[in-house]
Every structure is written in C-alpha cells, then in structure tokens.
Scaffold this active site. Structure first.
Site, PDB file in Angstrom:
ATOM      1  N   CYS A 141       0.822  -1.212   0.000  1.00  0.00           N
ATOM      2  CA  CYS A 141       0.000   0.000   0.000  1.00  0.00           C
ATOM      3  C   CYS A 141       0.858   1.266   0.000  1.00  0.00           C
ATOM      4  O   CYS A 141       1.947   1.280   0.569  1.00  0.00           O
ATOM      5  CB  CYS A 141      -0.873   0.056   1.242  1.00  0.00           C
ATOM      6  SG  CYS A 141      -1.939  -1.360   1.439  1.00  0.00           S
TER       7      CYS A 141
ATOM      8  N   ARG B 216       5.123  -0.182  -6.090  1.00  0.00           N
ATOM      9  CA  ARG B 216       5.143  -0.948  -4.847  1.00  0.00           C
ATOM     10  C   ARG B 216       4.194  -2.148  -4.898  1.00  0.00           C
ATOM     11  O   ARG B 216       4.295  -3.048  -4.078  1.00  0.00           O
ATOM     12  CB  ARG B 216       4.723  -0.039  -3.677  1.00  0.00           C
ATOM     13  CG  ARG B 216       5.687   1.098  -3.434  1.00  0.00           C
ATOM     14  CD  ARG B 216       5.083   2.104  -2.497  1.00  0.00           C
ATOM     15  NE  ARG B 216       4.855   1.557  -1.170  1.00  0.00           N
ATOM     16  CZ  ARG B 216       5.697   1.667  -0.152  1.00  0.00           C
ATOM     17  NH1 ARG B 216       6.829   2.293  -0.316  1.00  0.00           N
ATOM     18  NH2 ARG B 216       5.423   1.164   1.030  1.00  0.00           N
TER      19      ARG B 216
ATOM     20  N   TRP C 211      -3.154  -2.586  -1.370  1.00  0.00           N
ATOM     21  CA  TRP C 211      -2.809  -3.998  -1.613  1.00  0.00           C
ATOM     22  C   TRP C 211      -3.693  -4.778  -0.653  1.00  0.00           C
ATOM     23  O   TRP C 211      -3.547  -4.684   0.570  1.00  0.00           O
ATOM     24  CB  TRP C 211      -1.324  -4.208  -1.310  1.00  0.00           C
ATOM     25  CG  TRP C 211      -0.876  -5.626  -1.276  1.00  0.00           C
ATOM     26  CD1 TRP C 211      -1.063  -6.516  -0.244  1.00  0.00           C
ATOM     27  CD2 TRP C 211      -0.155  -6.328  -2.275  1.00  0.00           C
ATOM     28  NE1 TRP C 211      -0.498  -7.718  -0.566  1.00  0.00           N
ATOM     29  CE2 TRP C 211       0.073  -7.642  -1.797  1.00  0.00           C
ATOM     30  CE3 TRP C 211       0.340  -5.978  -3.528  1.00  0.00           C
ATOM     31  CZ2 TRP C 211       0.764  -8.595  -2.525  1.00  0.00           C
ATOM     32  CZ3 TRP C 211       1.026  -6.939  -4.243  1.00  0.00           C
ATOM     33  CH2 TRP C 211       1.228  -8.224  -3.748  1.00  0.00           C
TER      34      TRP C 211
ATOM     35  N   ASN D 103      -2.006   2.452   5.782  1.00  0.00           N
ATOM     36  CA  ASN D 103      -1.117   1.337   5.429  1.00  0.00           C
ATOM     37  C   ASN D 103      -0.874   0.530   6.695  1.00  0.00           C
ATOM     38  O   ASN D 103      -0.771   1.106   7.774  1.00  0.00           O
ATOM     39  CB  ASN D 103       0.250   1.847   4.973  1.00  0.00           C
ATOM     40  CG  ASN D 103       0.228   2.437   3.595  1.00  0.00           C
ATOM     41  OD1 ASN D 103      -0.821   2.467   2.950  1.00  0.00           O
ATOM     42  ND2 ASN D 103       1.362   2.930   3.147  1.00  0.00           N
ATOM     43  N   GLY D 104      -0.710  -0.776   6.546  1.00  0.00           N
ATOM     44  CA  GLY D 104      -0.428  -1.606   7.721  1.00  0.00           C
ATOM     45  C   GLY D 104      -1.591  -2.515   8.040  1.00  0.00           C
ATOM     46  O   GLY D 104      -2.497  -2.690   7.215  1.00  0.00           O
TER      47      GLY D 104
ATOM     48  N   GLU E 256      19.448 -16.951  -7.057  1.00  0.00           N
ATOM     49  CA  GLU E 256      18.927 -15.652  -7.479  1.00  0.00           C
ATOM     50  C   GLU E 256      18.473 -15.709  -8.942  1.00  0.00           C
ATOM     51  O   GLU E 256      17.473 -15.092  -9.315  1.00  0.00           O
ATOM     52  CB  GLU E 256      19.990 -14.566  -7.250  1.00  0.00           C
ATOM     53  CG  GLU E 256      19.636 -13.185  -7.773  1.00  0.00           C
ATOM     54  CD  GLU E 256      18.391 -12.551  -7.165  1.00  0.00           C
ATOM     55  OE1 GLU E 256      17.845 -13.090  -6.191  1.00  0.00           O
ATOM     56  OE2 GLU E 256      17.944 -11.520  -7.694  1.00  0.00           O
TER      57      GLU E 256
ATOM     58  N   LYS F  43      14.686 -14.735  -9.992  1.00  0.00           N
ATOM     59  CA  LYS F  43      14.343 -13.704 -10.989  1.00  0.00           C
ATOM     60  C   LYS F  43      13.392 -14.276 -12.022  1.00  0.00           C
ATOM     61  O   LYS F  43      12.405 -13.674 -12.395  1.00  0.00           O
ATOM     62  CB  LYS F  43      15.582 -13.227 -11.720  1.00  0.00           C
ATOM     63  CG  LYS F  43      16.402 -12.059 -11.342  1.00  0.00           C
ATOM     64  CD  LYS F  43      15.823 -10.824 -10.819  1.00  0.00           C
ATOM     65  CE  LYS F  43      15.012 -10.910  -9.592  1.00  0.00           C
ATOM     66  NZ  LYS F  43      15.491 -10.659  -8.335  1.00  0.00           N
TER      67      LYS F  43
ATOM     68  N   GLU G 198       9.855 -14.982 -10.582  1.00  0.00           N
ATOM     69  CA  GLU G 198       9.175 -13.733 -10.212  1.00  0.00           C
ATOM     70  C   GLU G 198       8.555 -13.032 -11.422  1.00  0.00           C
ATOM     71  O   GLU G 198       7.422 -12.583 -11.362  1.00  0.00           O
ATOM     72  CB  GLU G 198      10.171 -12.744  -9.596  1.00  0.00           C
ATOM     73  CG  GLU G 198      10.418 -12.884  -8.126  1.00  0.00           C
ATOM     74  CD  GLU G 198      11.385 -11.819  -7.628  1.00  0.00           C
ATOM     75  OE1 GLU G 198      11.035 -11.123  -6.687  1.00  0.00           O
ATOM     76  OE2 GLU G 198      12.492 -11.673  -8.192  1.00  0.00           O
TER      77      GLU G 198
ATOM     78  N   HIS H 152      21.068 -36.338  -6.069  1.00  0.00           N
ATOM     79  CA  HIS H 152      20.329 -36.752  -4.878  1.00  0.00           C
ATOM     80  C   HIS H 152      18.847 -36.409  -4.997  1.00  0.00           C
ATOM     81  O   HIS H 152      18.154 -36.342  -3.989  1.00  0.00           O
ATOM     82  CB  HIS H 152      20.940 -36.101  -3.635  1.00  0.00           C
ATOM     83  CG  HIS H 152      22.376 -36.469  -3.419  1.00  0.00           C
ATOM     84  ND1 HIS H 152      22.786 -37.758  -3.176  1.00  0.00           N
ATOM     85  CD2 HIS H 152      23.516 -35.726  -3.457  1.00  0.00           C
ATOM     86  CE1 HIS H 152      24.108 -37.793  -3.054  1.00  0.00           C
ATOM     87  NE2 HIS H 152      24.567 -36.566  -3.229  1.00  0.00           N
TER      88      HIS H 152
ATOM     89  N   LYS I  64       6.913  -4.573  -4.164  1.00  0.00           N
ATOM     90  CA  LYS I  64       8.308  -4.152  -4.054  1.00  0.00           C
ATOM     91  C   LYS I  64       8.753  -4.164  -2.601  1.00  0.00           C
ATOM     92  O   LYS I  64       9.864  -4.549  -2.293  1.00  0.00           O
ATOM     93  CB  LYS I  64       8.444  -2.741  -4.631  1.00  0.00           C
ATOM     94  CG  LYS I  64       9.855  -2.181  -4.609  1.00  0.00           C
ATOM     95  CD  LYS I  64      10.722  -2.901  -5.600  1.00  0.00           C
ATOM     96  CE  LYS I  64      12.169  -2.482  -5.559  1.00  0.00           C
ATOM     97  NZ  LYS I  64      13.036  -3.548  -6.104  1.00  0.00           N
TER      98      LYS I  64
HETATM   99  C1  G6P Z   1       9.864  -8.457  -1.810  1.00  0.00           C
HETATM  100  C2  G6P Z   1      10.327  -8.243  -3.238  1.00  0.00           C
HETATM  101  C3  G6P Z   1      11.675  -8.929  -3.446  1.00  0.00           C
HETATM  102  C4  G6P Z   1      12.673  -8.431  -2.423  1.00  0.00           C
HETATM  103  C5  G6P Z   1      12.168  -8.646  -0.995  1.00  0.00           C
HETATM  104  C6  G6P Z   1      13.054  -7.977   0.045  1.00  0.00           C
HETATM  105  O1  G6P Z   1       9.500  -9.777  -1.612  1.00  0.00           O
HETATM  106  O2  G6P Z   1       9.381  -8.736  -4.152  1.00  0.00           O
HETATM  107  O3  G6P Z   1      12.150  -8.644  -4.760  1.00  0.00           O
HETATM  108  O4  G6P Z   1      13.898  -9.093  -2.612  1.00  0.00           O
HETATM  109  O5  G6P Z   1      10.866  -8.081  -0.868  1.00  0.00           O
HETATM  110  O6  G6P Z   1      13.000  -6.578  -0.114  1.00  0.00           O
HETATM  111  P1  G6P Z   1      14.000  -5.590   0.591  1.00  0.00           P
HETATM  112  O7  G6P Z   1      13.486  -4.216   0.303  1.00  0.00           O
HETATM  113  O8  G6P Z   1      13.980  -5.909   2.056  1.00  0.00           O
HETATM  114  O9  G6P Z   1      15.350  -5.851   0.005  1.00  0.00           O
END
Ligand code: G6P
Length: 604
Positions: free
Chosen positions: A2, A27, A73, A99-100, A480, A484, A487, A503, A599
């Site tokens: 949010c 976000r 959100w 928010n929250g 990673e 990516k 995601e 394994h 985000k």
């Molecule tokens: C969310 C995002 C990820 C990110 C993670 C941690 O899940 O979608 O891409 O790596 O948060 O975010 P931060 O701001 O703590 O690095």
C-alpha cells in the site's frame, strides 16, 4: 505494498495526488483512491484496478486542497471499489487512508457496531475513520491521537476532516511515513518516490509519532502529544532518477545501469594505501572486529540471496564463520543471540516488515546489528547500529537487480574491511581492491551478452520448468537466477547446489527441462563439467554461464570477464538477470509489476 500520498497547500491537490499515486504504483497494489476538501466539502473517488482507471473516472470538478490518496494492496477484504481507501466516517466529514494492519480490527468493528455505527467495507482500516469522528477532539490532532490509542497493530495514516480544511494529519507506527517540506506547501508519503518531484527536503517520522501539516509547515509530536523536534534532511534522489530513459521496462534500465550503480557503491570506499575498505558508517573499531566469532546475515528474497553471497565472501576472505538466513523465519525460532556475533540486516527498501522484526528481536537481545540498505533514512537504516548504504539510486521494478548486485559489492567491501583487520595480508588486500575497482568496467562488458541472451531466452520461453545449478559460490547465483525467472516470467524455476543434483532433481532432467549451470573457471570446474555431462547424458539442454567461450556439452555459454574468485559471483549473476528479463518479455508479462508481488512487503 500500500502507498500513501497527502498534500496541503495553495495548489489543487488532485493532480499532485494523481502523480504521487503513479509514483507509488511500483510498490504493488490492486485499487486506488483519493479524497480532497473542495468547495462544498469532502469529495472522494476510488476504484479497483490501476491508477489510470481512477484518473479516467474523475469528474472535472474534482478539485480542492488538502487531499489524501492511496494505493491499496488487499489484506482484509478483496480488491474492490468499496474496500479501496480513503474510508469515511458515517457523516462523511472524515477521510482516512491507512497502510499496515490493525490487529484488533474485529474487536473494534463489533464495538463500533454496538454503538450503532454502520461499517460499509470489509477492511480493517475503515474503523479508523469512525474512531476519529467519534473521538470528537478539540482539534484533528486530538481526535486522531484518541482514535489511535484504541488501535493495536501497524499503521501509517493520513487523515482529513472537512471541518478543518487547512490541515492534514499523519501518524505512523511500524509503517513508514515521510514528510515533504515544500515552499508554502507540505506533502507526506509512504515513500520518497512520491515526493521528489515537489521537494527533496524530507522528514522521516519515527514510530509512535504524528504530524500536523499545513501550508505553512509541520509540527510533530508523540501520539500522546508531547512535541518532538525534527529537522528536514536532503534526499539524494532527483525526480529524473525515476524516468524509464527510453527502456521498455524499468527492469531493463536497472539491469543496464549496473556499471554506474556499482561505481557509486564503491565510490570513496577503496583504500589504496592500506588495501582495505573505508566504511565510515559501520562504527566498528578494530578491537570489535578482532573479537568477532561469527557473522549472521538476515534478509528476505533477493536480499537473502545477496546475503548468502556476502557470507561466502566474509568466510573466505576474513575467515570468520558466516551464514545467511531468511529474516522472515528468524524471530520465530527464538534464536540464540551471541555477544561476539556481528549481525547484518540486508534490505533494499529498509522497510520489509520481517527484516525490521528480526532487527528488533536482535536489538532487544542486546546484539550489534549493521544494515546494508539502499533507501536512506529507512526504518532498517535508522534502527541499526551502523551500516553501509548501497547508493544504487531508486529501484522501481519490483524484482531486484541492481540492488542485488550492489549488495553483493557492499559485502565485498565489508569482507575486505573485516579481513584486513583479521588475517588477510596486504597483497591479498590489494588483489581484492583491484578486483573491486575493475567491477564497473567488467559489468559493462558482461552486459554485452544482452542480445545473445535475448535470442536464447526466446527459444526457451515455452518451457514449463527450468533448473538452475551452481556449486559453492555459484549456488547463491543459481538461487537468485531462479528467483528472478519465476518472479517475472511465472515459469517454474528451481535452484540446487550442483552437488545435490543426483540426490533428487536429476529425476526431472530430460529434453523438456533445460538447466542453467553456473560454471566459473575455478577449482571446481571439473566437477561442474561432470554435472553438465550428467545432464546432457539424459538429453537435458544446458545453458552455461562462465568464463570459457565453450564448455563441453553446453548448448550455449554466456561468458563474463574473470575477476578474483571471491568476486566472480557478482559478474556471473548478470546474464541470468537478462535471461529472466528476456524470457518474461517473450511471454508478454507485466515485467515491472509481476502478479501477486510487491516491491516492499511492509506487512507480515
Ligand atoms: C519483496 C520483493 C523482493 C525483495 C524482498 C526484500 O519480496 O518482491 O524482490 O527481494 O521483498 O526486499 P527488501 O526491500 O527488504 O530488500
């Protein structure tokens, strides 16, 4: 998640709010809304869907100031027009964006219902509007303070009351709010991204603080109304940093700007004389470093994987046992917190709820915690004992790329700093300083594979599943890479240590399941070549990323320049970012705003 934007001043708030909402879109959200105080009182509009849906539905006469806006959100209640914020009290005089999560919302809702209040939405947030109206304080400050005294949970809120049209009230507890100080106008937002077009003078509210904003300025106080004193600070980011610069997606822009990003992360931090790193913000004395027995790194998502890379660098250079763990799990296992362990919290945004909660648990148990953070002045940055800022600039795309790389580089600096106080000699120190200095140029070279990667990614776009494997330093790179891909493309991807292949996951390998293998030219090369042979023997296509132009068995190889072995992972990850990007583009995905993800995950 949010987002909040608020404005008070001489201008019409509507375009300011609309532009602020567009800045908050990255976000992640599923509905949006706004309220302004115009002639004739409070006007409210909200809509499920995108900010542009809200904009299209706004009547021309929707004008006024002050105003508040929100991107939602969904947590309590599905995404819908009625659940979107702002929420109003029964008489339509008070409007609130929140928010929250209000944890005692159910109790508050039934209490309000018993008092005859009709709640129209399914949200936890709506209770706030009713509580503010019922508080009936001498002024809006008092009403909000009384209302919030009933609330358990986390909040960033902005409140309007049409009977006090000269002000906006904002407050926060566990969900960030930043004030923007303009010329005869004030703004507030949950994220500086929504402010920098108007002002770069900002004030971060602390938890348990509120602020009254008028066109003439701001007053801050605690929630029990004891005045606090807060000076504005200048934020680094300029509005231009949020432009797409001709790229089709922010993600592509952010991948390609990594040479400049890493130059900034390194800027002023390489000590050529003593072959170490200058990290002024750590606040660590040599004596503290000498006494360290362990390093524990905490983060979520890509920040966790970057922490794994960092742990590897610290262990191999400084020879201090180091590991990384998901911050989201940490506090639930009643962790043993040791006085001689250095804890490092990693967070791009500095606002990830789980990472903040881990930091707080550690601080409560007396630990020393450093932050590796991108957003200056964010909660993690403020609550840690010291740390390293990435200086990566704003990252708009939901999936992290440039901040993943910048975090790995920051860990290279931290590992060098710790190592030079411990056992690493000057010659090896110089080797790492030179390696770090070479990174921006090498990153530029590595990203030269962009077109090759695009061609390969297109041919694999229709696959159901892709495996990623890597050994030791290559394993976080594989993790990673898989992260990516899933995601942003929604293609199933899984990463394994290459040594674990036989394994279990080897059962999945066949012509339909490609494997991306991280194969640096290091002491494990032969082992990695055996892994490729195991896969190709079962008909599985292998895409390799490494240092050699050709690798036996690999269908294709993306080559990156060779650095020092400890720093090689920084470069090996780059083609995998491009692979995820181009594969997602071939599938026509919403790359910068992937479904279901946000985000900055500011709730648990
Ligand atoms: C969310 C995002 C990820 C990110 C993670 C941690 O899940 O979608 O891409 O790596 O948060 O975010 P931060 O701001 O703590 O690095």
């Amino acid at each position: 998640m949010c987002g909040i934007i608020a404005y008070v001043g001489p201008k019409d708030a509507t375009p300011v709010l609309m532009e602020g909402l567009a800045r908050l879109e990255y976000r992640g959200y599923d509905s949006a809304g706004m309220a302004v105080v115009g002639t004739g009182g409070l006007k409210v509009r909200k809509a499920k869907g995108r900010v542009r849906d809200l904009a299209e539905g706004l009547p021309r006469r929707f004008k006024g100031s002050p105003g508040i806006g929100h991107t939602r959100w969904a947590t309590h209640g599905a995404p819908s027009d009625v659940n979107a914020h702002p929420h109003l009290d029964g008489s339509g005089q008070v409007a609130v964006v929140h928010n929250g999560i209000i944890e005692n919302a159910a109790v508050l809702r039934s209490r309000l219902e018993r008092q005859g209040v009709q709640l129209v939405s399914e949200t936890d947030s709506e209770v706030l509007a009713h509580l503010v109206a019922l508080a009936d304080g001498a002024d809006l400050e008092e009403s909000v303070a009384v209302a919030l005294a009933h609330v358990e949970g986390t909040y960033g809120v902005a409140v309007l009351d049409q009977r006090q049209p000269d002000r906006v009230l904002v407050a926060c507890n566990g969900s960030p709010l930043v004030l923007g100080v303009g010329e005869h106008e004030m703004l507030a937002a949950s994220d500086v991204a929504a402010l920098v077009r108007h002002t770069r003078q900002v004030v971060h509210l602390d938890d348990g603080e509120m602020a009254v904003l008028t066109a003439d300025g701001y007053r801050t106080s605690t929630l029990d109304r004891r005045p606090t004193s807060k000076r504005p600070m200048l934020v680094e980011e300029r509005a231009e940093a949020y432009a797409k610069d001709g790229h089709p997606h922010y993600l592509h822009k952010e991948i390609l700007e990594q040479p400049a990003v890493v130059s900034r992360t390194l800027s002023g931090r390489l000590d050529e004389r003593f072959h170490t790193a200058h990290l002024g913000g750590l606040g660590l004395e040599a004596r503290d470093v000498a006494a360290l027995r362990r390093v524990k790194i905490l983060g979520c998502g890509s920040a966790y994987y970057a922490g794994m890379l960092g742990a590897g660098m610290i262990e191999s250079l400084a020879r201090i046992p180091a590991d990384a763990e998901p911050a989201s799990e940490y506090r639930y296992r009643n962790p043993v917190v040791e006085a001689d362990t250095l804890y490092v919290a990693v967070s791009q945004s500095g606002e990830t709820f789980d990472t903040i909660a881990a930091v707080r648990e550690l601080k409560r148990k007396g630990a020393r915690v450093l932050g590796v953070v991108n957003v200056v002045g964010s909660t993690v940055a403020r609550e840690c004992d010291g740390g390293i800022y990435l200086h990566a600039g704003p990252e708009v795309s939901v999936a992290s790329t440039k901040t993943f790389t910048a975090t790995a580089v920051a860990f290279g600096l931290l590992a060098l700093f710790l190592a030079r106080i411990r056992d690493l000699g000057p010659a090896d120190g110089k080797r790492i300083v030179d390696g770090l200095r070479a990174l921006p140029g090498q990153i530029d070279e590595a990203l030269g594979v962009d077109r090759d990667v695009a061609a390969v990614a297109t041919t694999y776009a229709e696959r159901q599943s892709i495996l990623f494997v890597g050994r030791v330093r290559g394993y976080p790179v594989a993790l990673e890479g898989a992260q990516k891909l899933k995601e942003i493309s929604y293609v199933h991807a899984e990463a394994y240590p290459a040594s674990e292949l036989k394994h279990g996951p080897l059962a999945l390998v066949g012509p339909e399941v490609p494997t991306v293998a991280v194969v640096p030219d290091d002491h494990l090369l032969d082992k990695n070549l055996s892994t490729i042979a195991e896969i190709t023997a079962r008909g599985g296509p292998v895409i390799a990323v490494g240092h050699r132009r050709e690798l036996p068995g690999a269908t294709c190889v993306w080559t990156v320049p060779k650095n020092e072995p400890e720093l090689d992972p920084v470069l090996l990850g780059l083609p995998l970012q491009l692979f995820a990007y181009h594969l997602a583009a071939a599938l026509g995905r919403d790359i910068d705003r992937p479904r279901n993800l946000a985000k900055s995950v500011t709730v648990e």
